[in-house]
Design a protein around this motif. Sequence first.
Motif, mmCIF file in Angstrom:
data_model
loop_
_atom_site.group_PDB
_atom_site.id
_atom_site.type_symbol
_atom_site.label_atom_id
_atom_site.label_comp_id
_atom_site.label_asym_id
_atom_site.label_seq_id
_atom_site.Cartn_x
_atom_site.Cartn_y
_atom_site.Cartn_z
ATOM 1 N N GLU A 284 0.838 -1.207 0.000
ATOM 2 C CA GLU A 284 0.000 0.000 0.000
ATOM 3 C C GLU A 284 0.870 1.252 0.000
ATOM 4 O O GLU A 284 0.521 2.255 -0.621
ATOM 5 C CB GLU A 284 -0.960 -0.008 1.206
ATOM 6 C CG GLU A 284 -2.095 -1.029 1.079
ATOM 7 C CD GLU A 284 -3.027 -0.776 -0.117
ATOM 8 O OE1 GLU A 284 -3.063 0.333 -0.645
ATOM 9 O OE2 GLU A 284 -3.716 -1.725 -0.540
ATOM 10 N N LYS A 285 2.029 1.189 0.698
ATOM 11 C CA LYS A 285 2.941 2.348 0.686
ATOM 12 C C LYS A 285 3.532 2.536 -0.717
ATOM 13 O O LYS A 285 3.695 3.662 -1.189
ATOM 14 C CB LYS A 285 4.077 2.139 1.702
ATOM 15 C CG LYS A 285 3.626 2.354 3.132
ATOM 16 C CD LYS A 285 4.838 2.273 4.055
ATOM 17 C CE LYS A 285 4.396 2.252 5.505
ATOM 18 N NZ LYS A 285 5.386 1.642 6.390
ATOM 19 N N VAL A 286 3.848 1.429 -1.375
ATOM 20 C CA VAL A 286 4.364 1.513 -2.754
ATOM 21 C C VAL A 286 3.292 2.150 -3.646
ATOM 22 O O VAL A 286 3.570 3.061 -4.435
ATOM 23 C CB VAL A 286 4.754 0.117 -3.294
ATOM 24 C CG1 VAL A 286 5.062 0.165 -4.789
ATOM 25 C CG2 VAL A 286 5.949 -0.444 -2.524
ATOM 26 N N LEU A 287 2.039 1.699 -3.480
ATOM 27 C CA LEU A 287 0.950 2.215 -4.317
ATOM 28 C C LEU A 287 0.682 3.691 -4.045
ATOM 29 O O LEU A 287 0.304 4.435 -4.950
ATOM 30 C CB LEU A 287 -0.328 1.394 -4.084
ATOM 31 C CG LEU A 287 -0.296 -0.013 -4.683
ATOM 32 C CD1 LEU A 287 -1.468 -0.844 -4.166
ATOM 33 C CD2 LEU A 287 -0.319 0.046 -6.208
ATOM 34 N N GLU A 288 0.900 4.086 -2.794
ATOM 35 C CA GLU A 288 0.705 5.501 -2.452
ATOM 36 C C GLU A 288 1.705 6.364 -3.225
ATOM 37 O O GLU A 288 1.370 7.407 -3.781
ATOM 38 C CB GLU A 288 0.948 5.664 -0.951
ATOM 39 C CG GLU A 288 0.240 6.833 -0.320
ATOM 40 C CD GLU A 288 0.454 6.792 1.177
ATOM 41 O OE1 GLU A 288 1.115 7.706 1.681
ATOM 42 O OE2 GLU A 288 0.006 5.824 1.836
ATOM 43 N N ALA A 289 2.962 5.889 -3.275
ATOM 44 C CA ALA A 289 4.000 6.648 -3.986
ATOM 45 C C ALA A 289 3.857 6.486 -5.491
ATOM 46 O O ALA A 289 4.117 7.413 -6.252
ATOM 47 C CB ALA A 289 5.382 6.179 -3.542
ATOM 48 N N MET A 290 3.434 5.296 -5.926
ATOM 49 C CA MET A 290 3.398 4.997 -7.351
ATOM 50 C C MET A 290 2.141 4.175 -7.670
ATOM 51 O O MET A 290 2.195 2.942 -7.762
ATOM 52 C CB MET A 290 4.660 4.216 -7.720
ATOM 53 C CG MET A 290 5.078 4.451 -9.133
ATOM 54 S SD MET A 290 6.734 3.857 -9.441
ATOM 55 C CE MET A 290 7.709 5.308 -9.115
ATOM 56 N N PRO A 291 1.009 4.867 -7.841
ATOM 57 C CA PRO A 291 -0.263 4.141 -8.017
ATOM 58 C C PRO A 291 -0.259 3.190 -9.218
ATOM 59 O O PRO A 291 -1.025 2.228 -9.243
ATOM 60 C CB PRO A 291 -1.288 5.266 -8.220
ATOM 61 C CG PRO A 291 -0.635 6.495 -7.691
ATOM 62 C CD PRO A 291 0.844 6.316 -7.852
#
Length: 270
Positions: free
Chosen positions: A43-50
């Motif tokens: 989810e943190k990865v998706l926050e930075a790079m959806p």
Amino acid sequence: MSSTERPSWAPESIDLDLPNAARVYDYLLGGAANFEQDRIFAEKVLEAMPEARSAARLNRAFLRRAVRFCVETGIRQFIDVGSGIPTAGNVHEIAQALDPDSRILYVDSEPVAVTHSELILRGNANAEAIRADLTDPESVLGSDAAQRLIDLSQPVAVLMVAVLHFIPDDAQPHRAVARYVEAMAPGSHLVLSHAVRQDSTRADTVNELYERSTNPGIGRPPEEIAAFFTGTTLVPPGLLWTPQWRPETPGGAGDHPETSLVQAGVGHKP
Ligand SMILES: C[S@@+](CC[C@H](N)C(=O)[O-])C[C@H]1O[C@@H](n2cnc3c(N)ncnc32)[C@H](O)[C@@H]1O
């Protein structure tokens, strides 16, 4: 799931509190073989790079098209290195649907990926999963499973899809890939995809996250990715963003193929 709730398929050897690339990727693809820390991490990865989720799907779609391409060119044996946790459209499903005699050796260094692969391969005499590190090619090529399933005097497809960006330069990934290419018979294919290095604060955030996982990531510039194909000839259309590699429909590559984050190609050994 907390680390105290260890399911039967999670070997004691794995640290459930440390995110792992195989399980994070499984989560991005909508799988269930992941733990709380993997999901928080993803989810943190998706926050930075959806676009990371669609990038995972597009990578997986490239793999499917490339396996079909290999079968169409006559290849009936596959070594899928860094195969991951089984998900929709595994190599044996694609290849054996086209020819049930296709033989597949799955290789991954992550115990959960291997355990899950073993489960779905039960009763499949033509496919096997082993735990090995791709940077030790002899442990893959010389394994009992490889001896049983793969005839290196015949064309083979070696797949290294979305795995080499987890191998840092000091582990000499180019040298390892060269060894697999050397072992392949003429007419073989190298199927490869790799995250492209991005210079942005978003990418820095993702890289910093992966630094704290069991698999620090390392995007590479296209010329370093192209160098993995040394000893092969890139089949058309060459090394491109994943949706641009032989899309199934005209316009299938979309308007912004670079949002796939990953470049891919297939090399043919003359
Ligand atoms: C992002 S997943 C890709 C899975 C699959 N190839 C695909 O593209 O759908 C990367 C996989 O590479 C595996 N991996 C990472 N380092 C590895 C190594 N040194 N040797 C073998 N597998 C490795 C991870 O465990 C993970 O399952």
